[in-house]
Design an enzyme around this catalytic site. Sequence first.
Site, mmCIF file in Angstrom:
data_model
loop_
_atom_site.group_PDB
_atom_site.id
_atom_site.type_symbol
_atom_site.label_atom_id
_atom_site.label_comp_id
_atom_site.label_asym_id
_atom_site.label_seq_id
_atom_site.Cartn_x
_atom_site.Cartn_y
_atom_site.Cartn_z
ATOM 1 N N ASN A 1 0.998 -1.097 0.064
ATOM 2 C CA ASN A 1 0.018 0.122 0.352
ATOM 3 C C ASN A 1 0.692 1.177 -0.182
ATOM 4 O O ASN A 1 1.532 1.453 0.966
ATOM 5 C CB ASN A 1 -1.175 0.096 1.190
ATOM 6 C CG ASN A 1 -1.676 1.153 1.489
ATOM 7 O OD1 ASN A 1 -1.951 2.240 0.119
ATOM 8 N ND2 ASN A 1 -2.392 1.629 1.925
ATOM 9 N N CYS B 1 -1.857 4.830 0.814
ATOM 10 C CA CYS B 1 -3.245 5.415 1.658
ATOM 11 C C CYS B 1 -2.600 7.201 2.115
ATOM 12 O O CYS B 1 -1.388 7.648 2.413
ATOM 13 C CB CYS B 1 -3.315 4.884 3.067
ATOM 14 S SG CYS B 1 -3.798 5.197 4.478
#
Lengths: 257, 257, 308, 308
Positions: free
Chosen positions: C131, C134
Amino acid sequence: MHLEQVAGMEWLSPDVIRMVLKSERLVSSAKPGQFLNVRCGDSYRAYLRRPISICDVNRESGTADIVFQVRGAGTELLAGVKPGEFVDVMGPLGNPFKPVQPGGSMVVVGGGIGSFPLLLLLRTMPEVRRKALLGFRSHEAVVLEEAFASNSERLEIATDDGSHGQAGFATNLLERCLEQEKPDCVYVCGPLPMMKAAVGICMHHDVAVQVSMEQRMGCGVGACLVCACKTRDGEGFAYTHVCREGPVFDGREIVFD
Amino acid sequence: MHLEQVAGMEWLSPDVIRMVLKSERLVSSAKPGQFLNVRCGDSYRAYLRRPISICDVNRESGTADIVFQVRGAGTELLAGVKPGEFVDVMGPLGNPFKPVQPGGSMVVVGGGIGSFPLLLLLRTMPEVRRKALLGFRSHEAVVLEEAFASNSERLEIATDDGSHGQAGFATNLLERCLEQEKPDCVYVCGPLPMMKAAVGICMHHDVAVQVSMEQRMGCGVGACLVCACKTRDGEGFAYTHVCREGPVFDGREIVFD
Amino acid sequence: MSAEKTADLRVNVAGLRMKNPVIAASGTFGFGREYAEYFDLSLLGGISVKGLTLEPRMGNRPPRIAETPAGVLNSVGLQNPGVHRFIEREIPFLRQYDVAVIANASGSTVADYEAIVEILSDADVDCIELNLSCPNVRQGGMTFGSSACGITEVVTAVRKKCRKPLMVKLTPNVTDITEIARASEAAGADSLSLINTVLGMAIDIETRRPVLGNTVGGLSGPAVKPIALRMVWQVARAVAIPVVGMGGISSGSDAVAFMLAGASAVMIGTAGFVDPMVWPRTIGEITEYLDKHGFSGAGKLTGALELW
Amino acid sequence: MSAEKTADLRVNVAGLRMKNPVIAASGTFGFGREYAEYFDLSLLGGISVKGLTLEPRMGNRPPRIAETPAGVLNSVGLQNPGVHRFIEREIPFLRQYDVAVIANASGSTVADYEAIVEILSDADVDCIELNLSCPNVRQGGMTFGSSACGITEVVTAVRKKCRKPLMVKLTPNVTDITEIARASEAAGADSLSLINTVLGMAIDIETRRPVLGNTVGGLSGPAVKPIALRMVWQVARAVAIPVVGMGGISSGSDAVAFMLAGASAVMIGTAGFVDPMVWPRTIGEITEYLDKHGFSGAGKLTGALELW
Ligand SMILES: Cc1cc2nc3c(=O)[nH]c(=O)nc-3n(C[C@H](O)[C@H](O)[C@H](O)COP(=O)(O)OP(=O)(O)OC[C@H]3O[C@@H](n4cnc5c(N)ncnc54)[C@H](O)[C@@H]3O)c2cc1C
Ligand SMILES: Cc1cc2nc3c(=O)[nH]c(=O)nc-3n(C[C@H](O)[C@H](O)[C@H](O)COP(=O)(O)OP(=O)(O)OC[C@H]3O[C@@H](n4cnc5c(N)ncnc54)[C@H](O)[C@@H]3O)c2cc1C
Ligand SMILES: Cc1cc2nc3c(=O)[nH]c(=O)nc-3n(C[C@H](O)[C@H](O)[C@H](O)COP(=O)(O)O)c2cc1C
Ligand SMILES: Cc1cc2nc3c(=O)[nH]c(=O)nc-3n(C[C@H](O)[C@H](O)[C@H](O)COP(=O)(O)O)c2cc1C
Ligand code: FES
Ligand code: FES
């Protein structure tokens, strides 16, 4: 935006419903070929209004009918409206069909849900010899048969599978019809391929033809330019707008591709 | 997700409505302090479910009540549900209030819509001496007065403007109450400043206190971690989740800021 | 028709083998425990767990969620128990089920990413989803995921440590998603997932404050679906590695649209808040579509869009 | 309260003076003719007309609109009669009303932009809104509006020719909207308007084709509101020139939120398709809010957001 009260809701087939609107305003203003842009509640699942043709008006009861097929989110919400409730409509919008002179003759050619606006057209021209040629998928899809029968001298129905009337398309009926007699005008409304074929047949027989076009709409009044339809423009073409310049066009003007 | 049938809808004040759900499932499973996460139809205008406390259950009629104030889009849609229709609920969710031993004593302190979950709490502890202190904005906002009266030995009401009961806040009533006697536990539900004050008063009098916290929710089941509430964690604090670890907490655990 | 044959739902996303293409999206499904009360987790193709960091994180101040038209803003801020607790406590739980486990990993520095990927490479997970996107952690993913250099730097470093299929999750908050996608591919990603949330904001006009304690948050849910679909389509045409699509999916029809646009599998998040059964139900709806339209397998849908 | 005083709605957006802050957004209101049948155009603060180009343009192939959750995708592609027809036929019509006329101008090259701005500077319009952001014209606005260099180049060139208040309209399809905003300001923009549409896509899974004839289109309507609000907030903090906010506004509450976030005025587009009365109604709703909350004028709302 007018809030019109729903006087009745009636299923005409498993997926086609008639909504009867109590509205002197519509009765006195609606012309055949015009449509309403109908808000399907305030759910964001069907944010835009839906264009639906005016199918019939009844002076005695002071009502106007729209008839529509339940297809997606909007028509589904609309089909859930109950008599007594109000719907928010814009319209009558768009240009109506151009009439035939009294004493003349006309043929309407409707395909499926495209047949609905043709009913009001027939009804408003009692002084004209009228023939109706309608095509449906199959027996279950046939709707408004009596209404068309009683508003025309002759009604022929074709179904794709032959389960009602003749097997084939409405355009087959048109072909045969024009071989026998030439009406003053043919009025066509239905799926694009059907309209394309019908216009071709009329041009071949050199008969005037008007078509009612469908296109996805935004504003419904000519402001957003999304409802484009290809029309002839000299040697080339232009994008004309169905909501404002249509939905009714001279069939020869349309570029079907 | 359970579809529960609505047996009745009743306005208790101009903006507070009771929804009665016919549901043996809820009757047998709901504990005081738990909530339902309620879907408000399928309009994208109120996409998320709304958490609403279980306010009452009635074994004889096999019904469970939720009582809610109409505030925004979701509660407005929910208030439009008609008896006979179904609502989609998740729950009972969350941890219930911890009871007081039979023979003991309790005080419930409710502020406005925060009073609703306290009714079921009182009802499920008939063997306990119960006092209810409720605060409302004004006379018009007072709801469920009889129900609280008949499920407690003593009910006191305060309104901000003195238009019903005593003038002032529920916390004023609590202050006075604790000066006279110390119950085994005080249960508080209402706006944050009121809960903060109430917990302060209880701690000052060294009385156990449980609070039911509110927070905006996503999943309602502990999976998304959005419903954070500041709780003590050693010298510092942690974010605990109202839907899963709450909504009921020991009042001392909460960091009010 | 005689002997009806049901389409083959299996997909293989660059080494991540799943029995069907439906995955629960990171951050919306916890570590699966909560929804195990609602349906058998073995029904799912995969679960992408809550975003993990090296150390536990407590997340952002509340409120952390706001409702918007057909969407949701969140600003959780990567609250999580840390990668070690995940390995100790959550993997054993998840391994009770026959479902692919995807570890969603975040960090604030390249070293963080390297470290967490090294740890997860030794753990019993089926895939690592990076990720880099974010939007809630100030010095975190945003910087890396929103520029091709950032992506290249992290993915190149991580690739060396990674002994699992490496899926890179893209943020939609960029000018040209294909540039970012190609950089990820070039740096060694095995597959891509997109979209993460779109940066947004909501204001309470009565209090005159942002609804979210963090002022801004990430938009997800049906509202972002057209944006997500466009990006999946663009990216699937720009890279050769498989793409996992998400953003506003809430039905089999939506999932099919993403696959037609080029996705090999899909993730579903926000819609599950409204209806937890959306996860298993979507699998059934995809199957129906495949059977009705004569596709022999889910893989046949991928990229089957015809242009005008 | 005695003698109720209604708040002063007038706003002055860097020389664009309007009697209230509500403007019809470009491309959704034609040249005003159609909606003149629905309400008195003099009620509005301003009208931003359909995007103009030097020569007439016929626009993209249909279908040009698709409905998405709480939103609309369009791919009109700048169909318009050309700037000359606008000046001859539409300005006289619009000047019958007491409403500010904003000419929305587009082009494919810097020279196009210079030429159209020069022409419009001699016309009877109150402001020129530079559309550098229309995502539908392939070699057009997109390239300019999505990079700081592009913006700088066009706006610098145009500024020299422009003898009207110059409003630069920003595309949301960028990584960092504040960078683009600052570049516009530095290059000489008098004000900024945002957001234009967000690039998106819709697929018809039955035909397996894009719904739009142009494959992709621009998303507008309530769905984009949180994205627009975030960008307006970011931009208003990043520049000193006034900002006009739009994207999904469909009520006075929405308009107030945009003004709290930093907008000096607002534009409304898509919501008018659903309810043409949204334009005049929003003015009334803003007034009510101002009066109820004791704001003496609309200008007092601008940037009045308090952070946590
Ligand atoms: C001038 C005109 C007259 C019409 N008259 C009738 C009628 O009398 N009876 C009837 O049943 N149908 C009629 N239609 C078609 C009708 O508008 C569509 O069936 C309807 O909009 C579909 O909405 P939905 O919510 O069911 O479908 P969805 O697929 O959910 O609609 C999504 C979007 O696409 C648009 N859309 C989808 N199909 C069409 C279509 N064929 N034409 C235009 N827009 C479409 C919708 O308006 C909506 O914006 C007419 C269309 C036009 C343009
Ligand atoms: C555990 C719990 C129990 C509750 N019990 C009750 C009850 O019994 N009766 C009652 O009237 N209210 C109760 N509430 C508050 C109720 O959830 C909100 O009033 C309601 O969600 C507001 O929704 P809306 O659509 O009217 O408002 P909107 O402002 O349109 O809601 C927008 C979003 O914010 C959320 N939201 C807004 N206010 C609150 C709030 N105060 N708490 C949580 N979320 C909020 C909504 O759920 C929604 O996601 C409870 C809240 C919680 C957390
Ligand atoms: C509450 C919430 C928390 C999320 N947390 C994470 C996360 O930790 N890591 C991550 O990669 N994405 C996270 N996401 C993004 C989702 O995985 C997904 O990319 C996004 O929500 C779009 O899909 P959806 O519209 O189906 O929800 C989160 C989303 C939500 C709504
Ligand atoms: C059908 C349509 C056509 C548009 N045409 C233009 C245009 O010509 N020039 C322009 O700058 N913006 C154009 N826009 C963008 C709008 O002006 C506005 O920036 C966007 O729609 C967001 O606002 P809304 O959500 O209120 O519609 C158009 C939008 C729509 C929906
Ligand atoms: S629908 Fe807007 S111009 Fe026809
Ligand atoms: S609402 Fe999802 S964790 Fe509480």
